[in-house]
Design a protein around this motif. Structure first.
Motif, PDB file in Angstrom:
ATOM      1  N   LYS A  14       0.819  -1.210   0.000  1.00 19.00           N
ATOM      2  CA  LYS A  14       0.000   0.000   0.000  1.00 19.00           C
ATOM      3  C   LYS A  14       0.855   1.264   0.000  1.00 19.00           C
ATOM      4  N   SER A  15       2.062   1.191   0.522  1.00 17.18           N
ATOM      5  CA  SER A  15       2.910   2.372   0.549  1.00 17.18           C
ATOM      6  C   SER A  15       3.704   2.458  -0.752  1.00 17.18           C
ATOM      7  N   LYS A  16       3.785   3.649  -1.292  1.00 18.48           N
ATOM      8  CA  LYS A  16       4.529   3.844  -2.539  1.00 18.48           C
ATOM      9  C   LYS A  16       6.016   3.909  -2.236  1.00 18.48           C
ATOM     10  N   ARG A  17       6.785   3.226  -3.069  1.00 23.36           N
ATOM     11  CA  ARG A  17       8.232   3.261  -2.970  1.00 23.36           C
ATOM     12  C   ARG A  17       8.783   3.475  -4.360  1.00 23.36           C
ATOM     13  N   PRO A  18       9.875   4.178  -4.476  1.00 28.01           N
ATOM     14  CA  PRO A  18      10.459   4.371  -5.807  1.00 28.01           C
ATOM     15  C   PRO A  18      10.935   3.045  -6.386  1.00 28.01           C
ATOM     16  N   LEU A  19      10.802   2.900  -7.697  1.00 28.63           N
ATOM     17  CA  LEU A  19      11.259   1.702  -8.384  1.00 28.63           C
ATOM     18  C   LEU A  19      12.779   1.751  -8.471  1.00 28.63           C
ATOM     19  N   THR A  20      13.420   0.820  -7.776  1.00 28.83           N
ATOM     20  CA  THR A  20      14.879   0.741  -7.777  1.00 28.83           C
ATOM     21  C   THR A  20      15.284  -0.718  -7.960  1.00 28.83           C
ATOM     22  N   ARG A  21      16.536  -0.940  -8.290  1.00 29.42           N
ATOM     23  CA  ARG A  21      17.045  -2.314  -8.402  1.00 29.42           C
ATOM     24  C   ARG A  21      16.961  -3.021  -7.056  1.00 29.42           C
ATOM     25  N   ARG A  22      17.177  -2.295  -6.001  1.00 30.23           N
ATOM     26  CA  ARG A  22      17.079  -2.869  -4.656  1.00 30.23           C
ATOM     27  C   ARG A  22      15.659  -3.350  -4.375  1.00 30.23           C
ATOM     28  N   LEU A  23      14.662  -2.570  -4.777  1.00 31.59           N
ATOM     29  CA  LEU A  23      13.269  -2.970  -4.588  1.00 31.59           C
ATOM     30  C   LEU A  23      12.947  -4.218  -5.401  1.00 31.59           C
ATOM     31  N   VAL A  24      13.440  -4.287  -6.648  1.00 29.24           N
ATOM     32  CA  VAL A  24      13.233  -5.473  -7.483  1.00 29.24           C
ATOM     33  C   VAL A  24      13.808  -6.700  -6.774  1.00 29.24           C
ATOM     34  N   VAL A  84      22.485 -11.746  -8.338  1.00 26.83           N
ATOM     35  CA  VAL A  84      22.690 -10.326  -8.617  1.00 26.83           C
ATOM     36  C   VAL A  84      24.065 -10.118  -9.233  1.00 26.83           C
ATOM     37  N   SER A  85      24.092  -9.385 -10.357  1.00 27.56           N
ATOM     38  CA  SER A  85      25.373  -9.068 -10.992  1.00 27.56           C
ATOM     39  C   SER A  85      26.044  -7.907 -10.257  1.00 27.56           C
ATOM     40  N   ARG A  86      27.289  -7.641 -10.591  1.00 25.11           N
ATOM     41  CA  ARG A  86      28.004  -6.498  -9.992  1.00 25.11           C
ATOM     42  C   ARG A  86      27.298  -5.178 -10.253  1.00 25.11           C
ATOM     43  N   GLU A  87      26.608  -5.109 -11.408  1.00 25.32           N
ATOM     44  CA  GLU A  87      25.916  -3.870 -11.781  1.00 25.32           C
ATOM     45  C   GLU A  87      24.547  -3.744 -11.111  1.00 25.32           C
ATOM     46  N   GLY A  88      24.112  -4.785 -10.402  1.00 24.83           N
ATOM     47  CA  GLY A  88      22.824  -4.727  -9.716  1.00 24.83           C
ATOM     48  C   GLY A  88      21.667  -5.332 -10.492  1.00 24.83           C
ATOM     49  N   HIS A  89      21.954  -5.956 -11.636  1.00 22.34           N
ATOM     50  CA  HIS A  89      20.895  -6.621 -12.397  1.00 22.34           C
ATOM     51  C   HIS A  89      20.563  -7.940 -11.710  1.00 22.34           C
ATOM     52  N   VAL A  90      19.287  -8.292 -11.703  1.00 17.22           N
ATOM     53  CA  VAL A  90      18.828  -9.488 -10.998  1.00 17.22           C
ATOM     54  C   VAL A  90      18.483 -10.572 -12.009  1.00 17.22           C
ATOM     55  N   GLY A  91      18.866 -11.793 -11.702  1.00 18.16           N
ATOM     56  CA  GLY A  91      18.544 -12.926 -12.558  1.00 18.16           C
ATOM     57  C   GLY A  91      18.024 -14.083 -11.734  1.00 18.16           C
ATOM     58  N   VAL A  92      17.177 -14.894 -12.358  1.00 14.51           N
ATOM     59  CA  VAL A  92      16.636 -16.081 -11.702  1.00 14.51           C
ATOM     60  C   VAL A  92      16.756 -17.237 -12.689  1.00 14.51           C
ATOM     61  N   LEU A  93      17.238 -18.378 -12.207  1.00 14.59           N
ATOM     62  CA  LEU A  93      17.346 -19.577 -13.031  1.00 14.59           C
ATOM     63  C   LEU A  93      16.261 -20.561 -12.618  1.00 14.59           C
TER      64      LEU A  93
END
Length: 87
Positions: free
Chosen positions: A7-17, A31-40
């Motif tokens: 219900k609370s708004k939060r900015p869209l960030t890589r951390r939130l993802v 998580v890559s060094r650049e902060g990109h998230v992957g799932v296998l």
């Protein structure tokens, strides 16, 4: 993420993802060094390996992007791989 947090708004960030994906049952994001998230994901019946990358893009990193790929086991025809992936 609990219903209360949604219900609370939060900015869209890589951390939130990463936080949201980490709270899903059975999901262990990478998580890559650049902060990109992957799932296998691996299908136990067919040995198919699915990779899903989740990142932010756009001028202000304000576009949520999902990219998925499929790595069929050797010897599996393209037609069979498509059938399994669509399943």
């Amino acid at each position: 993420m609990s219903a209360m947090n949604l219900k609370s708004k939060r900015p869209l960030t890589r951390r939130l993802v990463l936080e949201v994906l980490s709270e899903l049952p059975g999901i262990r994001p990478l998580v890559s060094r650049e902060g990109h998230v992957g799932v296998l994901f691996k299908d136990a019946e067919s040995d198919l390996l699915f990779t899903v990358a989740v990142t932010l893009d756009g001028f202000f990193d304000n576009v949520l992007v999902f990219m998925a790929s499929l790595e069929p086991p050797l010897g599996l025809s393209q037609e069979a791989a498509l059938r399994l992936a669509n399943r």
